[in-house]
Design an enzyme around this catalytic site. Structure first.
Site, PDB file in Angstrom:
ATOM      1  N   LYS A 280       0.912  -1.262   0.040  1.00  0.00           N
ATOM      2  CA  LYS A 280      -0.034  -0.088   0.153  1.00  0.00           C
ATOM      3  C   LYS A 280       0.755   1.176  -0.004  1.00  0.00           C
ATOM      4  O   LYS A 280       1.951   1.093   0.682  1.00  0.00           O
ATOM      5  CB  LYS A 280      -0.877   0.073   1.252  1.00  0.00           C
ATOM      6  CG  LYS A 280      -1.956  -1.035   1.282  1.00  0.00           C
ATOM      7  CD  LYS A 280      -2.829  -0.663   2.684  1.00  0.00           C
ATOM      8  CE  LYS A 280      -3.919  -1.820   2.724  1.00  0.00           C
ATOM      9  NZ  LYS A 280      -5.240  -1.489   1.649  1.00  0.00           N
ATOM     10  N   ARG A 354     -10.479 -11.573   1.780  1.00  0.00           N
ATOM     11  CA  ARG A 354     -11.251 -12.539   1.271  1.00  0.00           C
ATOM     12  C   ARG A 354     -10.446 -13.916   1.430  1.00  0.00           C
ATOM     13  O   ARG A 354     -11.147 -14.995   1.329  1.00  0.00           O
ATOM     14  CB  ARG A 354     -11.625 -12.048  -0.186  1.00  0.00           C
ATOM     15  CG  ARG A 354     -10.273 -12.075  -1.147  1.00  0.00           C
ATOM     16  CD  ARG A 354     -10.894 -11.091  -2.292  1.00  0.00           C
ATOM     17  NE  ARG A 354     -10.744  -9.660  -2.173  1.00  0.00           N
ATOM     18  CZ  ARG A 354     -11.216  -8.945  -2.999  1.00  0.00           C
ATOM     19  NH1 ARG A 354     -11.305  -9.187  -4.404  1.00  0.00           N
ATOM     20  NH2 ARG A 354     -11.293  -7.612  -2.999  1.00  0.00           N
TER      21      ARG A 354
HETATM   22  N1  BES Z   1      -8.146  -3.660   4.345  1.00  0.00           N
HETATM   23  C1  BES Z   1      -8.249  -3.321   2.916  1.00  0.00           C
HETATM   24  C2  BES Z   1      -9.857  -2.568   2.961  1.00  0.00           C
HETATM   25  C3  BES Z   1      -9.844  -1.109   3.521  1.00  0.00           C
HETATM   26  C4  BES Z   1      -9.259  -0.103   2.822  1.00  0.00           C
HETATM   27  C5  BES Z   1     -10.454  -1.070   4.871  1.00  0.00           C
HETATM   28  C6  BES Z   1      -9.646   1.213   3.288  1.00  0.00           C
HETATM   29  C7  BES Z   1     -10.560   0.036   5.169  1.00  0.00           C
HETATM   30  C8  BES Z   1     -10.056   1.421   4.697  1.00  0.00           C
HETATM   31  C9  BES Z   1      -8.356  -4.603   2.210  1.00  0.00           C
HETATM   32  O1  BES Z   1      -7.565  -5.613   2.600  1.00  0.00           O
HETATM   33  C10 BES Z   1      -7.813  -4.152   0.773  1.00  0.00           C
HETATM   34  O2  BES Z   1      -6.712  -3.820   0.827  1.00  0.00           O
HETATM   35  N2  BES Z   1      -8.841  -4.195  -0.213  1.00  0.00           N
HETATM   36  C11 BES Z   1      -8.244  -3.691  -1.537  1.00  0.00           C
HETATM   37  C12 BES Z   1      -8.708  -4.821  -2.468  1.00  0.00           C
HETATM   38  C13 BES Z   1      -8.260  -4.422  -3.644  1.00  0.00           C
HETATM   39  C14 BES Z   1      -6.634  -4.807  -3.931  1.00  0.00           C
HETATM   40  C15 BES Z   1      -9.037  -5.416  -4.787  1.00  0.00           C
HETATM   41  C16 BES Z   1      -8.657  -2.237  -1.811  1.00  0.00           C
HETATM   42  O3  BES Z   1      -9.980  -2.025  -1.452  1.00  0.00           O
HETATM   43  O4  BES Z   1      -8.058  -1.549  -2.200  1.00  0.00           O
HETATM   44 MN    MN Z   2      -5.539  -5.472   1.955  1.00  0.00          MN
END
Ligand code: BES
Ligand code: MN
Ligand code: ZN
Length: 499
Positions: A280, A354
Site C-alpha cells: 500500500k 477474502r
Molecule cells: N483492508 C483493506 C480494505 C480497507 C481499505 C479497509 C480502506 C479500510 C479502509 C483490504 O484488505 C484491501 O486492501 N482491499 C483492497 C482490495 C483491492 C486490492 C481489490 C482495496 O480495497 O483497495
Molecule cells: Mn488489503
C-alpha cells in the site's frame, strides 16, 4: 458505569443532577414542566431570557433550583418536538452525558427516556440511552504513559420511565444495552490497540480470557500446524510473509435448549494490512491496524451474548494474521489451494481479507449452521459507496439480508443491501486457477463479496463490509465498536424466531 431504572417525579429526586428536556422553540417537556412548577416558574423565566431555546444537543446547567431536591438541574435541548426521532434522541442523550461527565456530578437522574420517540417503545429508549451513555464516556488511554484523569467521572445513571408498569421492560432493556455497550467497548479497545500490540497471538489470548470470564464460552485457538493440517492454504498464504504466527480462533456458545443449529459469526482478523508484496502507499497506512475490526466486533458480540445468555447457539470464527511483504510472502500470480479444494490465483496480495475469510467460511460448514455472517473491513470501495453511515450487506438469502438490515435499523447501526448478481462474478475468471482473488476496480465491494460467496454455498450466508464504519478519522479518530449492536440485535431477534 452503573445504570438503574426508576419511575417518579423529577422535583423529588435527591440526586447530584436531574436531566430534563426542552423542545425547540422553548417548549418544556413534561418533566421540565414539573421542575418549573416546583420552582415557581424559575425554568420558564430562564427560558424567557433566551438562555435555552431547545436547539437539539444544547445544554444549560442550573444550580440550586428552589423547590427541587437535586443539587443541579440540567436542561437539554431536544429540537423540534415533531422531529424527535431515533437520531435526535441519541444526540440529546449524548450531549447530556458528555456534559455530566465533565462537571462535578458523579451520578444523575435522566428524564430524557420519558420522551416519546416515533415508533419506539420505552425499552428501545432505555437500551439506546445506555449504549449512547457508555459510548460517550469511552476513553482509550491505556497506551499513554500518563493517562489524564477525569476529575469526577460519571459513575451512576438512573433512567426514568413514565410508569411503574414500565420498570420491568426498562430493566430488561438496560441489561441489553449494557451488554451491547460492553461488547462495543471490547471491540473498540481491540481496534484501537496498535499493530505491534494487537497481534494474532494477542487476539487469541483475549479470546481465552473471555472464556475465563464467561465459563459458558468454549474457546479453542488453533496454531500454525493445526491450520496447516486443516488445509487452509488460502489463509496461510496471507500469513506467510509475517514473523507473527497466525491464529484461528474458535469460540462456541452452545445454549440452545432444543439443540437448534448455531449461528456462526466470522470476523476478519488482519492485525495489520501492509498490502503485502502489492504494498500500500504510505499515507494513512496506520489505518490498517483497524483491519482486525471485523474480528473485534465478532468478539464483542460474543461477549454480549455470553453476558445475556439467550437460549440460542452462537459460534465465532476468527482467522487472524498479519499481511506483510518479505522473502517468504505470497507473490502476485501465486496460486494457492483453499480448504474447500478450490484454487485461487492471487493477482493482488492486498486483497487478503477474502483469502483468510474463504477458509473460515469452509470451516463453518462443520457446524451445519442456521446462518453464517462474516464481518470484515474488506474493501476501500465500500467507503466510497456508503461512506461512514452504513455497512454493506451482501447475502445469498434475501430473507437473511432483510433481517440484518432491520436489526441495523433498530440498533441505529445500519447496513444497506447490495447485489451479488451473476454478472458481477465474471471479472474473477482466471486462466490458471479456478478463479482470481480480484476483479477490476469497478464494483470492488461487490466482486469481493462474490469471491466470498464461492465459499459459502452450503448455508445461508451474509457478508458485512464494515470498511467505512469500523473506525473514524480526524479529531475523533478511533474504533467505533460497530457493528456489535447490529449483530447482537440480530442474534437476540433469533431467540424469538427459532423453530
Ligand atoms: N483492508 C483493506 C480494505 C480497507 C481499505 C479497509 C480502506 C479500510 C479502509 C483490504 O484488505 C484491501 O486492501 N482491499 C483492497 C482490495 C483491492 C486490492 C481489490 C482495496 O480495497 O483497495
Ligand atoms: Mn488489503
Ligand atoms: Zn485488509
Amino acid at each position: 458505569m452503573e445504570f438503574t431504572i426508576k419511575s417518579g417525579s423529577p422535583e423529588k429526586q435527591r440526586s447530584a443532577c436531574v436531566v430534563v428536556g426542552v423542545f425547540d422553540n422553548r417548549k418544556l417537556s413534561l418533566s421540565a414542566e414539573l421542575i418549573d412548577r416546583a420552582s415557581n416558574g424559575y425554568v420558564s423565566e430562564i427560558i424567557r431570557r433566551g438562555d435555552m431555546e431547545g436547539k437539539l444537543g444544547s445544554t444549560l446547567l442550573l444550580h440550586n433550583v428552589r423547590g427541587t431536591l437535586a443539587d443541579r438541574v440540567l436542561l437539554v435541548g431536544l429540537g423540534k418536538e415533531r422531529d424527535f426521532r431515533d437520531k435526535e434522541f441519541r444526540t440529546a442523550m449524548r450531549a447530556a452525558v458528555k456534559l455530566l461527565n465533565e462537571t462535578g456530578s458523579y451520578e444523575a437522574v435522566i428524564y430524557l427516556t420519558e420522551e416519546k420517540v416515533k415508533r419506539r417503545e420505552v425499552g428501545w429508549r432505555v437500551e439506546h440511552a445506555v449504549v449512547v451513555a457508555m459510548e460517550a464516556v469511552y476513553r482509550f488511554d491505556q497506551m499513554k504513559s500518563q493517562p489524564t484523569e477525569v476529575r469526577r467521572p460519571l459513575r451512576k445513571l438512573t433512567l426514568s420511565v413514565p410508569q411503574r408498569s414500565d420498570l420491568a421492560a426498562g430493566e430488561k432493556a438496560a441489561a441489553r444495552g449494557l451488554a451491547i455497550a460492553h461488547g462495543m467497548d471490547l471491540a473498540r479497545d481491540l481496534g484501537n490497540l496498535p499493530g505491534n500490540v494487537c497481534t494474532p497471538t494477542l487476539l487469541g489470548q483475549r479470546a481465552a480470557e473471555l472464556a475465563q470470564q464467561f465459563p459458558q464460552l468454549k474457546v479453542e485457538v488453533l496454531e500454525r500446524a493445526q491450520i496447516e493440517a486443516l488445509g487452509m492454504g488460502s489463509f496461510l498464504s496471507v500469513a506467510s510473509g509475517s514473523e507473527e504466527p497466525p491464529r484461528f480462533i474458535v469460540i462456541e456458545f452452545m445454549n440452545s435448549p432444543k439443540k437448534a443449529r448455531p449461528y456462526v459469526l466470522v470476523g476478519k482478523g488482519v492485525t495489520f494490512d501492509t498490502g503485502g508484496i502489492s504494498i500500500k502507499p504510505a499515507p494513512d497506512m496506520d489505518h490498517m491496524k483497524y483491519d482486525m475490526c471485523g474480528a473485534a466486533s465478532v468478539l464483542g458480540a460474543m461477549r454480549a451474548v455470553a453476558e445475556l445468555a439467550p437460549p440460542i447457539s452462537v459460534v465465532a470464527l476468527v482467522p487472524a494474521c498479519e499481511n506483510m511483504p518479505s522473502g517468504r510472502a505470497t507473490k502476485p500470480g501465486d496460486i494457492v489451494k483453499s480448504m474447500s479444494g478450490q484454487t485461487v490465483e492471487i493477482l493482488n496480495t492486498d486483497a487478503e481479507g477474502r483469502l483468510i475469510l474463504a477458509d473460515a467460511l469452509t470451516y463453518a460448514e462443520r457446524y451445519d449452521p442456521e446462518a453464517v455472517v462474516d464481518v470484515a473491513t474488506l474493501t476501500g470501495a465500500m467507503v466510497i459507496a456508503l461512506g461512514n453511515v452504513a455497512c454493506g450487506v451482501f447475502s445469498n438469502s434475501d430473507a437473511l439480508a432483510r433481517e440484518l438490515v432491520a436489526a441495523g435499523e433498530e440498533a441505529y447501526d445500519r447496513g444497506w443491501q447490495l447485489p451479488l448478481w451473476d454478472d458481477y462474478h465474471e471479472g474473477l475468471a482466471s486462466n490458471f486457477a479456478d478463479f482470481a482473488n480480484v476483479a477490476g476496480r469497478a464494483g470492488g465491494s461487490i466482486t469481493a463479496a462474490c469471491f466470498l460467496s464461492k465459499f459459502a454455498k452450503k448455508y445461508d450466508w451474509a457478508h458485512l463490509d464494515i470498511a467505512g464504519i469500523a473506525y473514524r478519522e480526524g479529531k475523533e479518530k478511533g474504533a467505533t465498536g460497530r457493528p456489535v449492536a447490529l449483530l447482537v440485535t440480530w442474534l437476540l431477534a433469533q431467540e424469538g424466531a427459532a423453530p
